[in-house]
Design a protein around this motif. Structure first.
Motif, mmCIF file in Angstrom:
data_model
loop_
_atom_site.group_PDB
_atom_site.id
_atom_site.type_symbol
_atom_site.label_atom_id
_atom_site.label_comp_id
_atom_site.label_asym_id
_atom_site.label_seq_id
_atom_site.Cartn_x
_atom_site.Cartn_y
_atom_site.Cartn_z
ATOM 1 N N UNK A 226 0.904 -1.151 0.081
ATOM 2 C CA UNK A 226 -0.005 0.170 -0.021
ATOM 3 C C UNK A 226 0.916 1.101 -0.047
ATOM 4 N N UNK A 227 1.582 1.412 -1.090
ATOM 5 C CA UNK A 227 2.664 2.558 -0.911
ATOM 6 C C UNK A 227 2.144 3.799 -0.728
ATOM 7 N N UNK A 228 0.878 3.834 -1.320
ATOM 8 C CA UNK A 228 0.509 5.652 -1.121
ATOM 9 C C UNK A 228 0.003 5.746 0.344
ATOM 10 N N UNK A 229 -0.151 4.639 1.225
ATOM 11 C CA UNK A 229 -0.089 4.870 2.584
ATOM 12 C C UNK A 229 1.085 5.417 3.307
ATOM 13 N N UNK A 230 2.225 5.185 2.674
ATOM 14 C CA UNK A 230 3.375 6.020 3.075
ATOM 15 C C UNK A 230 3.406 7.448 3.020
ATOM 16 N N UNK A 231 2.857 8.028 2.161
ATOM 17 C CA UNK A 231 2.709 9.697 2.190
ATOM 18 C C UNK A 231 1.715 10.006 3.158
ATOM 19 N N UNK A 232 0.505 9.224 3.565
ATOM 20 C CA UNK A 232 -0.224 9.434 4.706
ATOM 21 C C UNK A 232 0.568 9.400 6.063
ATOM 22 N N UNK A 233 1.252 8.499 6.186
ATOM 23 C CA UNK A 233 2.133 8.396 7.288
ATOM 24 C C UNK A 233 3.157 9.305 7.418
ATOM 25 N N UNK A 234 3.767 9.746 6.281
ATOM 26 C CA UNK A 234 4.665 11.056 6.205
ATOM 27 C C UNK A 234 3.975 12.317 6.693
ATOM 28 N N UNK A 235 2.804 12.351 6.272
ATOM 29 C CA UNK A 235 2.064 13.762 6.820
ATOM 30 C C UNK A 235 1.761 13.690 8.174
ATOM 31 N N UNK A 236 1.251 12.401 8.616
ATOM 32 C CA UNK A 236 0.962 12.322 10.084
ATOM 33 C C UNK A 236 2.307 12.487 10.849
ATOM 34 N N UNK A 237 3.313 11.965 10.501
ATOM 35 C CA UNK A 237 4.536 12.140 11.504
ATOM 36 C C UNK A 237 5.014 13.705 11.231
ATOM 37 N N UNK A 238 4.880 14.451 10.125
ATOM 38 C CA UNK A 238 5.053 15.958 10.201
ATOM 39 C C UNK A 238 4.310 16.664 11.099
ATOM 40 N N UNK A 239 2.718 16.018 11.150
ATOM 41 C CA UNK A 239 2.177 16.790 12.187
ATOM 42 C C UNK A 239 1.996 16.271 13.723
ATOM 43 N N UNK A 240 3.080 15.545 13.738
ATOM 44 C CA UNK A 240 3.495 15.138 15.146
ATOM 45 C C UNK A 240 3.105 13.716 15.893
ATOM 46 N N UNK A 241 2.619 12.940 14.821
ATOM 47 C CA UNK A 241 2.190 11.621 15.312
ATOM 48 C C UNK A 241 3.304 10.789 15.407
ATOM 49 N N UNK A 242 3.109 9.613 16.322
ATOM 50 C CA UNK A 242 4.447 8.834 16.651
ATOM 51 C C UNK A 242 3.756 7.600 15.942
ATOM 52 N N UNK A 243 4.709 6.621 15.458
ATOM 53 C CA UNK A 243 4.309 5.268 14.816
ATOM 54 C C UNK A 243 4.911 4.295 15.324
ATOM 55 N N UNK A 244 4.230 3.104 15.867
ATOM 56 C CA UNK A 244 4.567 1.782 16.456
ATOM 57 C C UNK A 244 4.545 0.719 15.180
ATOM 58 N N UNK A 245 5.652 0.078 14.944
ATOM 59 C CA UNK A 245 5.520 -1.013 14.017
ATOM 60 C C UNK A 245 5.511 -2.280 14.876
ATOM 61 N N UNK A 246 4.715 -3.126 14.446
ATOM 62 C CA UNK A 246 4.565 -4.648 14.989
ATOM 63 C C UNK A 246 4.721 -5.454 13.749
#
Ligand SMILES: Nc1nc2c(c(=O)[nH]1)N[C@H]1C(S)=C(S)[C@@H](COP(=O)(O)OP(=O)(O)OC[C@H]3O[C@@H](n4cnc5c(=O)[nH]c(N)nc54)[C@H](O)[C@@H]3O)O[C@H]1N2
Ligand SMILES: Nc1nc2c(c(=O)[nH]1)N[C@H]1C(S)=C(S)[C@@H](COP(=O)(O)OP(=O)(O)OC[C@H]3O[C@@H](n4cnc5c(=O)[nH]c(N)nc54)[C@H](O)[C@@H]3O)O[C@H]1N2
Ligand SMILES: [Mo]
Length: 750
Positions: A226-246
């Motif tokens: 789902x490569x376009x999800x990475x753009x969404x994750x990038x935006x989220x990151x830039x707005x301060x979200x944290x990401x937990x990968x399992x």
């Protein structure tokens, strides 16, 4: 020996970037030529254009001119190729000769152009006219003792119009035997969500990702799938979200992302995405999630107000997780208490968490329990029906969710059948039909004699390839509605039909004019899709037209069949959409709503109004005993996954760039120390041998052992080469999904 060109290098540090763009353009131009490639890619995911036939990730409101990814471009190139698999190919190659080639070669022969038939005993396919093909199907169906001796499979690329017509046909014919790819995919999700929140779909919209404080990505490899999800994750990151990968693997896309649509993605090292990566042992998620739950209870990091208002079952759940045995957790997950605590702290610190997951959670014996545990954690933190929070199962095929909404379901809800009954004045069958695994069992046992597939590649996608192949060969008739040649055309019934169909990129001309279709993405957005290329051949018919013709021919021979105007439906899809508007819940005003820019969002009571349509009238917290697969000494727990260069059984090429694999697919990733302990070296060639619960053995030959950063005791290898290893009877409890992510295997030297 294994693949002669195979090269093993180092895994990559960041996903996409300029290499991704270069690969995408190169593949598109090679398949389509420069003019057609530019024209086609410009229409991809644009308003008024066509929906990407690759994954189900939604389109953002503000689209860039290149709103597609490397793998979307490959999917389009695969369909819009200029190569053709014409009757000449079938005349010059016997079925046995075609079957000697691999899946990639079959796909490379190009688009199917003519209906073809294999007669009983014949060695070759030969052309057949459409009318004769429809008659042949009708004859076979009429000869059955019961409608339940037929099964109608769907792959998740079928449009809503095709899917709706197909389920209507199956039910008018008299059966609920509607297995689909979802049975092998997110069925565990559907079952878990239905039981706990009352609706089997995710509760998140795209804008929620931008507003999330924490995004958990569990058992999913978005950089590839789902490569376009990475753009969404990038935006989220830039707005301060944290990401937990399992994830047992450190998947490149989740480490860092270079957004090819932005200047900063072209230079530099990219946006780091994961804040914490938990390299969970395969199948260890249930234990992990319960351990996290136990910490949240211990810290009283619970949204008691939400729990009291909207849920049932909290005391039992809290007592259960509080009693978790940390020794069991550590051995099941391969993680330390410290790592798990860090993850739980991230949850505690977040006021809006989104849970994303895919096949890494759904394809295990304990998959339904695991996903119910995800729901438990979301509920006790009040993370449903709140901005920036929610449940986000990330669907696979671009319209798999839409197909289910349209009634492609072997266990249709009674209210859906009631509405169908009213709309067409007939009594649809009420008893449950066969899902994918049960359909294979029924063919194997001679209980299903006609198998029709609307898309897909059943023999390669299904588990236990040997068993499935024998089951298909036992049938009287197999019918494949397909765009491209694949193995399911070669492993077939005594009589077999290939019906060539239009793809989503193509103009669909019917007597009433050019048609469009509608699709639903992973976040319940339904919108129109219009092809813009000239069809790959003059003979091609749309899926909807094929289905309606088959229905008309078949039901004409069936006394008492409901009177349905199939000709009107296939000649003008607005007729189909008018039926959809009346029959499918949430689809009132369908034509207008799907035609407007951006489409419309299907209703989702928990998301929209914190209403949980469960029998309890509230969301349900559930208790599941920790269930961990025990792997005997000398064995490994194998997960079967996708490379960066395939779409399910369609193999685009041999480059799994992010994992450092080039030129071949027969590799098995194993931890360096396990390789040594088992007495092998990196580079050895082994057979993979799986051991079923009944002691029976299955084998997949000649895989190169690759030392890789996987958790101890586990291994990974590509699907579908490893499907022969998945026993048919090894399924998820409650969803019947094959356990493609937990196969007990041993290595055997060649
Ligand atoms: N380009 C491309 N796009 C696709 C597809 C494709 O084949 N190619 N397929 C489409 C379809 S139909 C689907 S369903 C989706 C599939 O999308 P994914 O679910 O991302 O596909 P898989 O390759 O099966 O990857 C599963 C991931 O789960 C991890 N995993 C395996 N076992 C476990 C486990 O026990 N626990 C955890 N936490 N993780 C685990 C694996 O390491 C891997 O990263 O993609 C869709 N999109
Ligand atoms: N071991 C293992 N097995 C798995 C999985 C796994 O992770 N591991 N994943 C499972 C999952 S998630 C899924 S979804 C299934 C996938 O199962 P399927 O959906 O059955 O398989 P695909 O490979 O997606 O189907 C590809 C074929 O679809 C046809 N096709 C492509 N486009 C169109 C179109 O527009 N119309 C029509 N009519 N036909 C078209 C082409 O002929 C192509 O050959 O596999 C499952 N099997
Ligand atoms: Mo899937």
């Amino acid at each position: 020996m294994t693949d002669p060109e195979l090269e093993v290098g180092r895994p990559k540090k960041a996903a996409a970037g300029v290499t991704g763009v270069a690969v995408a353009l190169d593949r598109a131009v090679r398949a389509m030529g420069p003019v057609r490639a530019t024209k086609t890619l410009r229409q991809l995911n644009q308003v008024g254009g066509f929906d990407c036939p690759s994954c189900a990730w939604p389109d953002p409101e503000h689209r860039s001119v290149a709103e597609f990814c490397e793998n979307g471009a490959k999917a389009v190139a695969e369909e819009a190729t200029r190569r053709r698999a014409t009757p000449d190919l079938f005349a010059s190659h016997s079925i046995a000769a075609l079957a000697a080639h691999d899946e990639m070669w079959l796909g490379q022969q190009g688009r199917l152009t003519h209906p073809m038939v294999k007669r009983p005993g014949a060695t070759h396919y030969e052309p057949i006219g459409w009318h004769d093909a429809f008659d042949l199907i009708a004859e076979h169906l009429a000869a059955l003792d019961s409608p339940d001796e037929a099964a109608f499979y769907t792959s998740g690329r079928a449009s809503n119009e095709a899917a709706y017509s197909y389920q209507l046909f199956a039910r008018a014919f008299g059966t609920n035997n509607l297995p689909d790819c979802s049975n092998m995919c997110h069925e565990s999700t559907g079952v878990a969500l239905q039981e706990t929140i009352g609706i089997g779909k995710g509760s998140v919209q795209l804008h929620d990702l931008y507003d999330a404080e924490l995004i958990v990505v569990a058992g999913q490899n978005p950089g590839t799938n789902h490569p376009r999800m990475l753009s969404a994750l990038e935006t989220a990151k830039r707005r301060g979200a944290r990401i937990l990968v399992i994830n047992p693997l450190r998947e490149t896309g989740l480490v860092a992302f270079k957004n090819p649509q932005k200047a900063r993605g072209v230079v530099g090292s990219g946006t780091p995405l994961a804040d914490l990566h938990l390299p969970v042992r395969v199948n260890g998620d249930l234990a992990l999630l319960q351990a996290i739950g136990s910490l949240l209870v211990e810290w009283d990091a619970i949204d008691h107000d939400f729990v009291a208002r909207h849920t049932r079952g909290y005391p039992a759940w809290a007592a259960h997780v509080a009693a978790v045995d940390w020794a069991v957790v550590e051995s099941a997950t391969g993680l330390t208490r410290g790592q798990i605590t860090e993850a739980a702290e991230m949850l505690r610190g977040s006021k809006a968490t989104i849970w994303c997951w895919a096949m890494g959670l759904t394809q295990h014996r304990n998959a339904v329990a695991t996903i119910k545990e995800v729901v438990n954690l979301a509920l006790v933190r009040g993370d449903i029906g709140r901005r920036g929070a929610g449940l986000c199962p990330v669907r696979g095929h671009s319209n798999v969710q839409g197909d289910r909404s349209m009634g492609i379901w072997e266990r249709p809800p009674q209210h859906f059948l009631d509405t169908l009954a009213r709309e067409y004045a007939f009594e649809p069958p009420r008893e449950h039909g066969y899902d994918t695994v049960d359909a294979i069992r029924a063919m194997r046992d001679g209980r299903v004699k006609v198998f029709m597939a609307l898309g897909g590649n059943f023999v390669q996608a299904a588990p236990d390839t040997g068993v499935t192949a024998d089951a298909l060969r036992r049938t009287d008739l197999t019918v494949q509605v397909s765009t491209k040649l694949n193995r399911s055309h070669l492993v077939c019934g005594r009589t077999a039909l290939i019906l060539p169909t239009l793809g989503r990129t193509e103009i669909d001309r019917r007597p009433s004019g050019e048609q469009h279709v509608t699709v639903e993405d992973s976040m319940s957005v339904v919108h129109a899709s219009r092809g813009s290329l000239e069809p790959a051949g003059e003979m091609l018919l749309s899926e909807t037209a094929i289905v309606c013709h088959v229905a008309e021919h078949t039901l004409a021979r069936r006394p008492g069949a409901p009177q349905i105007d199939w000709a009107a439906m296939r000649d003008d899809y607005t007729v189909v959409r008018r039926h959809i508007a009346r029959v499918v819940p949430g689809c009132a005003g369908y034509e207008a709503n799907t035609d407007r820019q951006g489409g419309f969002v299907m209703p989702h009571p928990p998301r929209d109004s914190l209403t949980f349509p469960t029998p309890a009238g509230a969301a349900v917290l559930t208790v599941s005993p920790i269930d961990v697969l025990q792997v005997p000494d000398g064995h490994l727990l194998l997960q079967t996954l996708r490379s960066h260069d395939q779409f399910n059984t369609t193999i685009y090429g041999l480059s799994d760039r992010y994992r450092g694999i080039e030129g071949g697919r027969h590799v098995v990733f194993v931890h360096r120390e396990d390789i040594a302990t088992l007495g092998y070296d990196d580079g050895d060639v082994v057979d993979l041998v799986s051991v079923a619960e009944d002691g029976s053995e299955r084998r997949a030959p000649a895989f190169r052992v690759v030392a890789y950063d996987v958790p101890r005791g586990t291994a990974a290898a590509y699907y579908p080469e490893t499907n022969p290893l998945v026993p048919l009877d090894s399924v998820a409890v409650g969803s019947n999904t094959p356990t493609s992510k937990s196969v007990v295997v041993r290595l055997e030297r060649r």
